[in-house]
Design an enzyme around this catalytic site. Structure first.
Site, short mmCIF file in Angstrom:
data_model
loop_
_atom_site.label_atom_id
_atom_site.label_comp_id
_atom_site.label_asym_id
_atom_site.label_seq_id
_atom_site.Cartn_x
_atom_site.Cartn_y
_atom_site.Cartn_z
N GLU A 1 -11.25 4.66 -23.31
CA GLU A 1 -9.83 4.92 -22.64
C GLU A 1 -10.11 4.98 -21.40
OE1 GLU A 1 -5.58 7.24 -23.75
OE2 GLU A 1 -7.51 8.38 -23.89
N GLY B 1 -12.22 16.14 -21.70
CA GLY B 1 -12.30 17.36 -22.66
C GLY B 1 -12.62 16.87 -23.85
N ALA B 2 -12.24 15.81 -24.26
CA ALA B 2 -12.13 14.89 -25.57
C ALA B 2 -11.37 13.67 -25.62
CB ALA B 2 -11.61 16.01 -26.74
N MET B 3 -11.86 12.82 -26.82
CA MET B 3 -11.21 11.55 -26.83
C MET B 3 -10.86 11.24 -28.43
SD MET B 3 -9.97 8.91 -25.69
CE MET B 3 -9.36 7.41 -26.67
N GLU B 4 -9.68 10.95 -28.50
CA GLU B 4 -8.98 10.74 -29.74
C GLU B 4 -9.55 9.65 -30.70
OE1 GLU B 4 -5.80 9.16 -26.85
OE2 GLU B 4 -7.34 10.78 -26.96
N HIS C 1 -5.32 19.30 -30.11
CA HIS C 1 -4.49 18.45 -29.36
C HIS C 1 -5.11 16.75 -29.84
CE1 HIS C 1 -3.65 16.52 -25.09
NE2 HIS C 1 -4.35 15.51 -25.78
N GLU C 2 -6.54 16.64 -30.06
CA GLU C 2 -7.12 15.63 -30.68
C GLU C 2 -6.55 15.21 -32.03
OE1 GLU C 2 -8.21 13.68 -28.12
OE2 GLU C 2 -8.38 15.54 -27.05
#
Length: 847
Positions: free
Chosen positions: A126, A266-269, A300-301
């Site tokens: 992303e 922080g993170a990726m979905e 969140h993810e």
């Protein structure tokens, strides 16, 4: 970056021509350290005779075959796009190319663990970076299925969106993993994570009866610190919460969570294969704020599996909806489904603070922003997209009702599953379930920028009885929209040493003045708090009497959310130069000792440091810093043994310590001659203390080398880079600068650490020679580096600690001379805004 952009018009034109069916992607990860062999076959429909292009960022293209015809790679490929002419109604395209490993956190990132020299890979796509791994029509509305076949060293774990199959031998110690096709999805949520990762496995039962395999992964050298059971527990709580509230079972066949090195976010979905920042594997003591943030991030993810992955925005102008929804719903899930019941206080202290700051920058924009190209969306991963959007959704929920909101979301998932949608699609469902017309709300809240300010206007008689109460609303000068708000007003009364809420009224506020007649005739309380319970998105102010009471008795407010609101109001008034920074310092130091909420404490300590370092008047700054640092050590010494507060106060103390006595204390903590009860000086804390000594001129390269010898890990290298860049000499700063700007070898994590250390300077005159050099380098950095590295350098090396009129003038001069490109200008404009705000605050502090 030139040539890598994609405009919205190009995407619309391509989507009108094409319908993509499926991809077969074969990757050979055994061909070298710099590149890997990428073979893509994609089948798609098109208008007969049409022309378009496919995206592929490559080192070399070996062959391009379209419908059986070999095309000349030198003619059709420029290393970024491959031109496709003379399309048929049904097409098959095969591209064979050498793709490039990165060390920037974009595309397929390659990392070598210094502990054991093992290679670890992970993808991060992303916004526009799946094209760095395979040839693809890179836009979210051209969904398809993806079949990955991966050849890699046989001892590796290989993870993608589909369940990992049993590999077959490929010779020379390699194996091949042939994954089943994915469900229909956008390319940016496809994933590949490969390397000798350690893994812990579990499973859960979905609401539709399926068994969902679970995995938690980390590098082998970090597995001793991985608390997989806790991560599984939060995951199960999230699954149960979302499947019930969304009335839709988890849509994918498995759920892996992977903690990967040198991650930019922080993170990726990624669908079924979520990647996380590796620092969420806690090898040393961390604050409770970080522990809670990890839980919110996990949830969140997971929320994105429905909102973003199952149903995906058509174009990036709806990116805010993906992120805002996930941020709102993950906070709700954290508060209601986990032990972190104070999540909404955390949301106020962290997310809303971020949103209010971002919304007052010159670069602010409507939540529903115009996204003209990929560069626009890169810079729009900001506090508006995440935090303001989530705050506004929270207000919408307060207006339409939580049950009605979630019922509309459930209908939205059912109607648009595995497809693309736009904002009106969601609004129609919310209108149907709530019975409200949301067109006015959309216009006021999503299509305009800026934050409003609410102030109480209170009149009383001689006995303190309220004779008039009104809420006054102001709009920012550049963004004059006056908005409707749903909010509460709280009355707080001081009794037996406690400030407790004695009355609450909830109402709608609209227009520039709203009379609150139900409060007339009541005795005026000690403190009046607008936006009690934090329903609305608006800056608030305390009336003079309430501010005085808050300054003297803030710690006596029982409700942690109310304390956070008061602190937020005081900080915002300081940033707006309505109150003096030294008064904010007094408020914080007089009340922070007993703060119970870790994120509130973390946020306020950061604001305290900014007030002392940048907002205070220069003539008295050294005296103020001495006082603040003295008080932080007093707070550290007096805090409960082993407590989160003790830990945070010490970290803040180390961040400001420059005077001899303070550095003596840090040196004594580091060598063990001084101890704090209940607190171990562990690996990461040792690095923080050492960096303070280096920045203060009390430690040198030999001490850094010795500490790195103790901690020969990736994190150790990053900490060493920070400490080296903090050396308080002209030569030290020049060496740090050269390692980032004159060379282009450092990976993203080292870039960030070095930039952080570079700006650490008690003697800010060390940064002055770099002002002209910084501006001379900007255009070159933007042209030659990837967006991830360029933005890290542009923000990380901006000499903001100077906070001077000279820096302001130099920044404005560069902007005047450089009308393009817009995305670069935005980064510089935001840095300038910070300097201008600091100068205004300094002038107020001088009064």
């Amino acid at each position: 970056m030139p040539g890598e952009n994609l405009t919205r018009i190009e995407a619309q034109e391509r989507a009108a021509l094409l319908s993509v069916h499926d991809y077969d992607i074969t990757l050979d990860l055994t061909t070298g350290d710099e590149t890997f062999l990428s073979t893509t076959t994609v089948r798609f429909s098109a208008e007969d005779g049409a022309s378009t292009f496919i995206d592929a960022i490559t080192r070399a293209v070996h062959s391009v075959t379209l419908n059986g015809q070999e095309l000349d790679p030198a003619r059709v490929s420029d290393g970024v796009r491959i031109q496709l002419d003379g399309l048929k109604a049904e097409n098959e395209l095969t591209v064979v190319a050498d793709a490039i490993y990165t060390n920037t956190g974009e595309g397929l990132h390659r990392f070598v663990d210094p502990v054991d020299d093992e290679v670890y890979l992970y993808s991060q796509f992303e916004v526009p970076d799946s094209r760095r791994m395979y040839a693809v029509f890179e836009q979210p509305d051209l969904k398809a299925t993806f079949r990955f076949t991966i050849t890699a060293p046989g001892h590796w774990e290989v993870v993608s969106n589909s369940p990992t199959p049993e590999p077959v031998d490929a010779g020379n110690g390699a194996k091949t993993w042939a994954f089943e096709p994915t469900l229909v999805m956008s390319s940016y949520i496809t994933a590949l994570i490969a390397g000798p990762y350690g893994v812990v496995r579990s499973e859960l039962t979905s609401s539709d009866g399926r068994t969902i395999p679970l995995g938690v992964f980390a590098r082998k050298s970090l597995m001793q610190y991985l608390d997989a059971d806790y991560i599984f527990e939060k995951t199960r709580q999230g699954f149960e919460f979302y499947e019930e509230r969304f009335d839709y079972p988890y849509p994918f066949p498995k759920y892996d969570q992977l903690f990967v090195p040198e991650f930019n976010a922080g993170a990726m979905e990624n669908a079924g294969a979520v990647t996380f920042l590796e620092s969420y594997v806690f090898r040393s003591k961390v604050t409770d704020a970080i522990k809670e943030r990890r839980v919110v991030t996990i949830l969140h993810e997971l929320a994105h599996m429905w909102f973003g992955d199952l149903v995906t925005m058509k174009w990036w102008n709806d990116l805010w909806l993906n992120e805002s929804f996930a941020e709102y719903i993950s906070t709700l899930a954290t508060a209601e489904a986990t032990e972190w019941h104070g999540a909404w206080t955390t949301f106020n202290a962290l997310e809303k603070s971020w949103a209010y700051n971002q919304d007052q920058l010159p670069s602010t924009h409507p939540i529903f922003a115009s996204i003209n190209d990929l560069e626009d969306v890169q810079v729009n991963f900001d506090g508006i997209t995440y935090a303001k959007g989530a705050s506004v959704l929270k207000q919408l929920v307060a207006w339409v009702g939580q049950d009605e909101f979630l019922a509309g979301v459930a209908q939205y998932f059912k109607k648009h599953a595995f497809a693309n949608s736009t904002l009106p699609d969601l609004m129609r469902e919310l209108e149907a379930t709530s019975g409200r017309d949301l067109s006015g709300w959309t216009s006021a809240w999503l299509e305009t920028a800026g934050v409003n300010t609410l102030r109480p206007e209170i009149e009383t008689d001689e006995s303190g009885v309220i004779t008039s109460f009104a809420v006054l609303q102001e709009a920012a000068a550049d963004y004059p929209t006056i908005r409707p708000h749903r909010l509460a007003i709280g009355f707080y009364t001081l009794e037996d040493g406690r400030l407790a809420r004695s009355h609450r009224v909830e109402l709608d506020v609209a227009g520039e003045r709203t009379e609150v007649t139900e409060l007339v005739g009541m005795q005026r309380p000690d403190l009046v708090l607008l936006n009690d319970d934090d329903l609305a998105y608006a800056k608030i102010r305390l009336d003079p009497q309430s501010l005085l009471v808050a300054t003297e008795h803030l710690a006596s407010i029982e409700n942690p959310l109310a304390r956070s609101l008061v602190l937020g109001s005081a900080w915002d008034a300081t940033r707006d130069a309505e109150t003096r920074p030294r008064d904010y310092v007094r408020l914080v130091l007089g009340n922070i000792a007993t703060e119970t909420e870790s994120t509130t404490l973390r946020t306020v300590l950061g604001q305290l440091q900014l007030a002392a370092l940048n907002y205070s008047v220069r003539d008295h700054r050294d005296e103020l810093l001495q006082h603040v640092t003295d008080e932080l050590w007093t707070l550290t010494s007096g805090a409960e043994a082993g407590s989160d507060a003790q830990f945070q106060f010490l970290k803040a103390f180390a961040g400001l310590a420059t005077a001899g006595a303070h550095l003596d204390t840090i040196a004594a903590l580091l060598d063990g001659s001084t101890t704090l009860p209940g607190l171990e000086i562990d690996t990461d804390l040792r690095w923080e203390l050492l960096a303070a000594l280096v920045a203060g001129g009390r430690a040198e390269q030999a001490e850094i080398d010795a500490e790195l010898e103790r901690d020969r890990t990736a994190t150790g290298r990053q900490n060493a880079a920070l400490a080296q860049a903090a050396v308080p000499t002209a030569a030290g700063k020049q060496a740090a600068w050269a390692s980032l700007v004159d060379e282009d070898r450092a990976p993203n994590a080292i870039v960030r650490s070095t930039a952080q250390g570079f700006k650490r300077a008690a003697d800010t005159s060390l940064l002055e020679p770099f002002v002209p050099t910084y501006f001379d380098s900007l255009q070159r950095i933007w042209k030659e580096r990837s967006y991830g590295i360029a933005s890290a350098l542009i923000n990380g090396l901006y000499p903001s600690p100077l906070a001077s009129e000279e820096l302001r003038s130099a920044t404005q001069a560069w902007l005047d001379a450089n009308p393009e490109p817009p995305a670069l200008r935005r980064l510089v404009i935001e840095n300038l805004a910070g300097v201008e705000r600091a100068l205004t605050a300094q002038a107020k502090d001088a009064e």
